[in-house]
Design a protein around this motif. Sequence first.
Motif, short mmCIF file in Angstrom:
data_model
loop_
_atom_site.label_atom_id
_atom_site.label_comp_id
_atom_site.label_asym_id
_atom_site.label_seq_id
_atom_site.Cartn_x
_atom_site.Cartn_y
_atom_site.Cartn_z
N GLN A 61 6.57 0.28 0.96
CA GLN A 61 5.52 -0.21 0.32
C GLN A 61 5.67 -0.06 -1.30
O GLN A 61 5.17 -0.91 -1.97
CB GLN A 61 4.47 0.65 0.78
CG GLN A 61 4.01 0.40 2.36
CD GLN A 61 3.42 -0.83 2.53
OE1 GLN A 61 2.91 -1.51 1.93
NE2 GLN A 61 4.12 -1.15 3.78
N LYS B 217 3.59 8.39 10.56
CA LYS B 217 2.84 8.75 11.72
C LYS B 217 1.18 8.85 11.43
O LYS B 217 0.64 8.15 12.45
CB LYS B 217 3.12 10.19 11.47
CG LYS B 217 4.70 10.59 11.97
CD LYS B 217 5.17 11.95 11.77
CE LYS B 217 4.79 12.63 10.58
NZ LYS B 217 5.67 12.10 9.43
N THR B 218 0.66 8.92 10.16
CA THR B 218 -0.63 8.90 10.03
C THR B 218 -1.20 7.55 10.35
O THR B 218 -2.46 7.37 10.93
CB THR B 218 -1.08 9.58 8.70
OG1 THR B 218 -0.40 10.77 8.55
CG2 THR B 218 -2.39 9.56 8.42
N VAL B 219 -0.60 6.63 9.67
CA VAL B 219 -1.21 5.21 9.81
C VAL B 219 -1.11 4.85 11.49
O VAL B 219 -2.17 4.15 11.92
CB VAL B 219 -0.48 4.30 8.79
CG1 VAL B 219 -0.55 4.54 7.29
CG2 VAL B 219 1.00 3.92 9.11
N GLY C 233 -0.88 7.63 4.08
CA GLY C 233 -1.79 7.45 5.23
C GLY C 233 -2.33 5.99 4.86
O GLY C 233 -3.35 5.36 5.29
N ARG C 234 -2.07 5.29 3.76
CA ARG C 234 -2.73 4.26 3.51
C ARG C 234 -2.28 2.96 4.42
O ARG C 234 -1.27 2.82 4.65
CB ARG C 234 -2.34 3.65 1.98
CG ARG C 234 -2.78 4.87 0.98
CD ARG C 234 -2.59 4.18 -0.45
NE ARG C 234 -3.50 2.88 -0.67
CZ ARG C 234 -3.11 2.26 -1.79
NH1 ARG C 234 -2.06 2.48 -2.62
NH2 ARG C 234 -4.02 1.32 -2.03
N GLY D 115 6.35 10.26 5.46
CA GLY D 115 6.45 9.17 4.93
C GLY D 115 7.12 7.80 5.94
O GLY D 115 7.07 6.77 5.58
N ARG E 126 0.75 -1.37 -0.15
CA ARG E 126 0.18 -0.12 0.02
C ARG E 126 0.85 1.31 0.05
O ARG E 126 0.77 1.83 0.90
CB ARG E 126 -1.05 -0.15 1.13
CG ARG E 126 -1.89 -1.07 1.33
CD ARG E 126 -3.13 -0.67 0.69
NE ARG E 126 -4.17 -1.83 0.64
CZ ARG E 126 -4.05 -2.98 -0.36
NH1 ARG E 126 -3.27 -2.83 -0.98
NH2 ARG E 126 -4.90 -3.79 -0.20
N ALA F 118 4.74 -2.77 10.64
CA ALA F 118 6.14 -3.07 11.31
C ALA F 118 6.66 -2.29 12.24
O ALA F 118 6.66 -1.15 12.00
CB ALA F 118 6.97 -3.75 10.12
N1 ADP Z 1 5.15 0.38 10.35
C1 ADP Z 1 4.90 0.40 9.06
N2 ADP Z 1 5.32 -0.76 8.33
C2 ADP Z 1 5.07 -0.91 6.90
N3 ADP Z 1 4.52 0.09 6.10
C3 ADP Z 1 4.29 1.33 6.99
C4 ADP Z 1 4.41 1.47 8.18
N4 ADP Z 1 4.09 2.63 8.46
C5 ADP Z 1 3.64 3.62 7.42
N5 ADP Z 1 3.91 2.45 6.30
C6 ADP Z 1 3.69 2.97 4.93
O1 ADP Z 1 4.30 4.17 4.77
C7 ADP Z 1 3.74 4.90 3.88
C8 ADP Z 1 3.45 6.36 4.47
O2 ADP Z 1 2.84 6.27 5.82
P1 ADP Z 1 2.07 7.51 6.44
O3 ADP Z 1 1.23 7.00 7.50
O4 ADP Z 1 1.40 8.25 5.51
O5 ADP Z 1 3.44 8.50 6.77
P2 ADP Z 1 3.49 9.95 7.41
O6 ADP Z 1 2.04 10.32 8.04
O7 ADP Z 1 4.58 9.88 8.48
O8 ADP Z 1 3.93 10.86 6.48
C9 ADP Z 1 2.23 4.31 3.74
O9 ADP Z 1 2.50 3.68 2.45
C10 ADP Z 1 2.19 3.30 4.63
O10 ADP Z 1 1.44 2.22 4.38
#
Ligand code: ADP
Length: 397
Positions: free
Chosen positions: A280, A57-59, A14-15, A54, A10, A21
């Motif tokens: 991803q 944080k959002t997820v 935010g996806r 990236g 994904r 992990a």
């Molecule tokens: N712990 C994780 N393990 C694997 N993939 C992750 C993890 N955290 C985020 N991702 C992936 O990384 C990308 C960015 O996540 P996002 O939450 O948008 O980051 P941020 O908010 O810090 O900019 C997305 O594609 C998400 O699926």
Amino acid sequence: MSDFVPNPFRPGAGRVPPELAGRGELLEAFTRMLQQVGASGEGERPWVLSGLRGVGKTVLLNEFVRRARDIGWVTVKVEASAAQPLAASLSRELAVALRRQASLSERAAAGLKQAFAALRNFRVRFDPDGAIGIEISTDVDASGIADSGDLAVDLQELLRTLAEGAGLLGIGVLLAVDELQEASVVNLSALNVALHNLGQEAFPPPIVFIGTGLPSLPAVLADATSYAERLYDYRTIGLLDAESTGAALSSPAAHNGVTWNREALRAVVRATGGYPYFVQACGKHVWDVRTGELIGMEDANIGIALARNEVDEGLYRSRLDRVTPKQRDLLRAMAVDGDGPSSITDLVARTGKRRTSDLSVSRSELIRAGHIYAPDRGYVAFTVPGMADYITRLADD
Ligand SMILES: Nc1ncnc2c1ncn2[C@@H]1O[C@H](COP(=O)(O)OP(=O)(O)O)[C@@H](O)[C@H]1O
Ligand SMILES: [Mg+2]
């Protein structure tokens, strides 16, 4: 094709990743906090999570919200932006959350009546446009609550009323704000004051606040009010280590009957540098080019190259396209230090300038646009991992 297995990876802001992990400790700490608040009925110290773009944080924040909602809490999540005052977006989401909660049972609706009334008062002052959209009907007299016109006072009263209502129902309130560094100083200082005062009450009401944002966030909060440093529990969200990166790639594959050859996995782990966004992207492309149930070295190499192209275009180039020539010069000079940080003194020399002040306009513009941040006095660094590498590769071509 009957044996088509959908791509589990994904890439994209935010996806939800197929495997979240490397965040086990934070998730456990969060769950413990939920239990603590649930058992004591009292609020806990607010959290601030910061990290580069990236990193996830959002997820992670969304996962926190999901967990709190799963145990019945009132959850409110907003993304701060320069376009709308935080108080207005908060109150809109809060209206939605309260309605959702109140629809669950008559008891919930009764318990939250006072909160509805406080919110109605709050919106008259701080979200006059939005209040028209969602009509809040309540027969409770809440005059004197959240209607002083002082944002800090009213926010505090609104949150207290809300949390007390939730407390009566045996639940808590989770307030989650993403991109918190985007909120205005006025809103941030009101938030700091409100959380500070609530936390100091003899029985802090059961509300938990979590703010996430760029690495500049702790400094932004401290600029808003001096005691922000002691108010929040600060944590950083970093890149994934090799083991977690391996798990992020291999376990989604395994769940879908696909295995990685060891060398192939190692190569992709190394190429990603543990950067979740790129993890991803690589996972997705390797998955698409694989020919069978075993991912080999060739799949890995092609997938990495395709992922790099995609991320170059979608993440790095689009950001670089938006900067002015002067800002670009500064970014180029920074790229010499890799992911950073770069000392301003070095950058002055590299750009052929004479004084630090010659760079200060570009520096603050780039900070405001979220391209760079100041990890320390006299230093700057990129907010996006891999940006330096991209700029260097561009220059080499
Ligand atoms: N712990 C994780 N393990 C694997 N993939 C992750 C993890 N955290 C985020 N991702 C992936 O990384 C990308 C960015 O996540 P996002 O939450 O948008 O980051 P941020 O908010 O810090 O900019 C997305 O594609 C998400 O699926
Ligand atoms: Mg985000």
